[in-house]
Write a protein that holds these residues in place. Structure first.
Motif, PDB file in Angstrom:
ATOM      1  N   UNK A 141      16.719  39.181  44.604  1.00  0.00           N
ATOM      2  CA  UNK A 141      17.884  38.733  45.365  1.00  0.00           C
ATOM      3  C   UNK A 141      17.600  38.667  46.866  1.00  0.00           C
ATOM      4  N   UNK A 142      16.311  38.743  47.268  1.00  0.00           N
ATOM      5  CA  UNK A 142      16.000  38.547  48.683  1.00  0.00           C
ATOM      6  C   UNK A 142      15.939  37.049  48.972  1.00  0.00           C
ATOM      7  N   UNK A 143      15.615  36.689  50.236  1.00  0.00           N
ATOM      8  CA  UNK A 143      15.681  35.272  50.618  1.00  0.00           C
ATOM      9  C   UNK A 143      14.775  34.394  49.760  1.00  0.00           C
ATOM     10  N   UNK A 202      25.405  26.608  41.426  1.00  0.00           N
ATOM     11  CA  UNK A 202      25.635  27.931  42.019  1.00  0.00           C
ATOM     12  C   UNK A 202      24.372  28.450  42.696  1.00  0.00           C
ATOM     13  N   UNK A 203      23.220  28.306  42.019  1.00  0.00           N
ATOM     14  CA  UNK A 203      21.964  28.817  42.570  1.00  0.00           C
ATOM     15  C   UNK A 203      21.595  28.114  43.871  1.00  0.00           C
ATOM     16  N   UNK A 204      21.754  26.804  43.912  1.00  0.00           N
ATOM     17  CA  UNK A 204      21.430  26.051  45.123  1.00  0.00           C
ATOM     18  C   UNK A 204      22.416  26.387  46.234  1.00  0.00           C
ATOM     19  N   UNK A 205      23.689  26.533  45.891  1.00  0.00           N
ATOM     20  CA  UNK A 205      24.711  26.869  46.883  1.00  0.00           C
ATOM     21  C   UNK A 205      24.418  28.221  47.539  1.00  0.00           C
ATOM     22  N   UNK A 206      24.079  29.216  46.723  1.00  0.00           N
ATOM     23  CA  UNK A 206      23.748  30.546  47.255  1.00  0.00           C
ATOM     24  C   UNK A 206      22.514  30.472  48.138  1.00  0.00           C
ATOM     25  N   UNK A 224      18.120  29.865  52.966  1.00  0.00           N
ATOM     26  CA  UNK A 224      17.485  28.857  53.821  1.00  0.00           C
ATOM     27  C   UNK A 224      17.769  29.063  55.305  1.00  0.00           C
ATOM     28  N   UNK A 225      19.029  29.222  55.733  1.00  0.00           N
ATOM     29  CA  UNK A 225      19.292  29.393  57.165  1.00  0.00           C
ATOM     30  C   UNK A 225      18.701  30.687  57.727  1.00  0.00           C
ATOM     31  N   UNK A 226      18.629  31.736  56.908  1.00  0.00           N
ATOM     32  CA  UNK A 226      18.059  33.012  57.368  1.00  0.00           C
ATOM     33  C   UNK A 226      16.571  32.848  57.673  1.00  0.00           C
ATOM     34  N   UNK A 227      15.860  32.189  56.763  1.00  0.00           N
ATOM     35  CA  UNK A 227      14.426  31.958  56.958  1.00  0.00           C
ATOM     36  C   UNK A 227      14.189  31.062  58.165  1.00  0.00           C
TER      37      UNK A 227
END
Length: 245
Positions: free
Chosen positions: A131-133, A190-194, A200-203
């Motif tokens: 569940x990490x980035x 759901x997976x792509x939305x999460x 993505x923005x965090x990385x």
């Protein structure tokens, strides 16, 4: 001079693949490699390259050389197919009168049964990412591959505009830049939305990467490569300890 003309004909063929056939860069490179290898063979065999003078005997000698050097049947078949297509172009453009490769049979390929995963194995595979980035990215990647059945090259080519989560579809760009719209289910959505919210923005921020439109990114925020996708798949399959490739 004759070899220079041979190269000019090759260049015209490559331009035809690019502009008229809309072939991918990799396809064009493969054609060029195959044809240049034949040019090298002809230079050693007859000293100069005249496309109109190539005979069935020359081609059989080339086949014999490849067989003696233990090339795989698939490699031999691809090279002959490339040259057959090249000569088809030469005939069309009236550079030569006939295609000698039409008289040559392509080596028969061994038929292999496809290797696939059972549904239960797929479900287990989809549950492996953390569940990490990067785990959230991998989850979205695996779900989208499973939902669409797309090629890896199509997956890494996806942009943010190519996916519509609200209407649950993705626009895939296949070989020859042919587009097709493929519906996706709730799990993939759901997976792509999460991934788009929490990963993505965090990385991207972590590495101060200038915003770009590629959907899937690597651990440094740049576009994910096809090789990296295969590495991700291999990693999870190894974790699942499957006795299949």
């Amino acid at each position: 001079m004759e070899d220079a003309i041979a190269i000019i004909r090759l260049t015209a063929f490559l331009r035809y693949l690019e502009l008229e056939k809309n072939s991918s860069l990799l396809t064009i490179q493969n054609y060029e490699t195959d044809i240049r290898l034949f040019i090298t063979f002809l230079q050693k065999r007859v000293g100069a390259v005249f496309w109109e003078n190539v005979t069935v005997l020359d081609i059989r000698a080339y086949l014999a050389l490849m067989n003696n050097e233990k090339y795989a049947r698939r490699t031999i078949a691809r090279r002959i197919s490339s040259l057959r297509s090249f000569y088809k172009f030469l005939v069309r453009e009236n550079y030569v009168k006939s295609n000698p490769f039409l008289k040559i049979k392509t080596p028969k390929l061994d038929k292999k049964l496809p290797v696939f995963l059972e549904e239960v194995e797929i479900n287990e595979l989809l549950e492996l990412p953390s569940k990490d980035e990067l785990g959230l990215r991998d989850q979205a990647l695996l779900e989208l591959l499973y939902a669409t059945g797309c090629r890896v090259s199509e997956l890494v080519g996806l942009t943010l505009e190519h996916i519509d989560l609200g209407n649950q579809y993705v626009l895939l760009l296949g070989k020859g830049n042919k587009e097709r719209i493929v519906p996706i289910g709730a799990a993939a959505v759901k997976a792509v939305d999460v991934y788009l919210i929490k990963s993505r923005p965090v990385i991207m921020r972590r590495f101060a990467i200038k915003e770009h439109d590629r959907l899937f990114i690597n651990h440094r925020g740049t576009q994910l490569s096809a090789r990296s996708v295969r590495r991700v798949l291999g990693k999870y399959i190894a974790e699942l300890a499957l006795q299949k490739h």
